[in-house]
Design an enzyme around this catalytic site. Structure first.
Site, PDB file in Angstrom:
ATOM      1  N   LYS A  68      36.994  43.524  47.964  1.00  0.00           N
ATOM      2  CA  LYS A  68      37.824  43.163  46.878  1.00  0.00           C
ATOM      3  C   LYS A  68      37.603  43.637  45.652  1.00  0.00           C
ATOM      4  O   LYS A  68      38.637  43.706  44.923  1.00  0.00           O
ATOM      5  CB  LYS A  68      37.488  41.421  46.862  1.00  0.00           C
ATOM      6  CG  LYS A  68      37.814  40.696  47.954  1.00  0.00           C
ATOM      7  CD  LYS A  68      37.539  39.099  47.678  1.00  0.00           C
ATOM      8  CE  LYS A  68      37.943  38.070  48.780  1.00  0.00           C
ATOM      9  NZ  LYS A  68      37.573  37.025  48.224  1.00  0.00           N
ATOM     10  N   ASP A 103      42.110  33.955  44.616  1.00  0.00           N
ATOM     11  CA  ASP A 103      40.695  33.107  44.431  1.00  0.00           C
ATOM     12  C   ASP A 103      40.746  32.248  43.433  1.00  0.00           C
ATOM     13  O   ASP A 103      40.391  31.264  43.317  1.00  0.00           O
ATOM     14  CB  ASP A 103      39.720  33.865  44.975  1.00  0.00           C
ATOM     15  CG  ASP A 103      39.456  34.436  46.388  1.00  0.00           C
ATOM     16  OD1 ASP A 103      40.049  33.670  47.265  1.00  0.00           O
ATOM     17  OD2 ASP A 103      38.889  35.254  46.530  1.00  0.00           O
TER      18      ASP A 103
END
Length: 284
Positions: A68, A103
């Site tokens: 990420k 997210d």
């Protein structure tokens, strides 16, 4: 055809393909969603996998552990949430590579759905990895006054707390010796570690520390009703689950990839849970 995917390690059990393909059905779009596991965890292996997806005409890919943060460097443009957080879980590939962080947006949607407009207050966040970073920044969008960070790696905790302070937020590192008192005095308790997953069962803090807070969130969603969530529910805390994060970050990513708006998310969420028998005694 909308070709979508997920890049990560140990992703064979991911429910993301089922979610995105069902969303395609709901919106009448031809969608495929494939899993891609690079040869190793290096930036080079990730870049090779991403380049392969570009050549194959993928419209977008999600990104998960452990890529990420390094994936941001592969983007031609970095959207504000991904730039602020320093990580991305969503890369749109049509017309260049754009990095988003759903997210971040997914947590905000899940929190608002479960808790409404009540402010998050003073929060202890356990786990400073990719999801932890996104949730930490998102907490200030739902009214956090302070985020205290604990991680088994003091350097990771210090990095996240430092990034929050640099962005103008109030944050500090909590050491193991101060963790109990910080947890007991917090308004919210957040777990962004793997503790509670089927493969790593348990609760991230002692069960008897839970009960004085107002709300709790667990990033783990397999199972949906983790031990941590069950304990929080039993002592009367409002709860936001990992499934809430999973479903809303997935919907946000789908909208980015397809440029189509999901008009009625809640009936789709119910159908998704029914189709895959995702039962919860806590979430209704």
């Amino acid at each position: 055809m909308y070709k979508l995917g997920l890049i990560g390690q140990s992703i064979a059990q991911s429910r993301s393909p089922a979610l995105h393909e069902m969303l395609g059905e709901e919106l009448g779009l031809p969608v495929t969603y494939d899993l891609h596991e690079p040869a190793d965890t290096s930036p080079e292996a990730f870049a090779q996998t991403l380049d392969s997806l570009r050549r194959q005409g993928y419209r977008g890919t999600n990104v998960t552990f452990p890529y990420k943060q390094l994936a941001v460097a592969e983007a031609d443009s970095v959207k504000p949430s991904a730039g602020l957080i320093g990580s991305t879980n969503t890369l749109a590939l049509a017309g260049g590579t754009a990095a988003f962080n759903t997210d971040y947006s997914g947590f905000i949607r899940g929190y608002r759905q479960r808790i409404g407009d009540r402010s998050a207050g003073r929060v202890v966040l356990i786990g400073a990895g990719g999801v932890g970073r996104a949730v930490a920044f998102a907490l200030f969008d739902v009214g956090a006054t302070e985020v205290q960070v604990f991680d088994l790696s003091p350097d990771s905790a210090a990095s996240l707390a430092g990034a929050l302070v640099a962005a103008g937020y109030r944050s500090s590192v909590v050491g193991a010796a101060e963790l109990e008192s910080a947890v007991r005095e917090a308004d919210g308790l957040v777990n962004c570690t793997p503790v509670g997953h089927y493969k790593t069962p348990g609760i991230p803090v002692a069960a008897d520390w839970i009960g004085t807070q107002r709300w709790a969130f667990d990033a783990v969603y397999t199972p949906i009703d983790t031990e941590f969530m069950r304990r929080a529910y039993q002592v009367g805390l409002a709860i936001v689950s990992g499934f809430d994060l999973f479903i809303y970050q997935g919907m946000d990513a789908f909208e980015i990839f397809t440029e189509r708006k999901i008009q009625a998310p809640e009936p789709i969420i119910r159908r998704f849970r029914e189709r895959f028998d995702l039962r919860s005694a806590l979430l209704g």
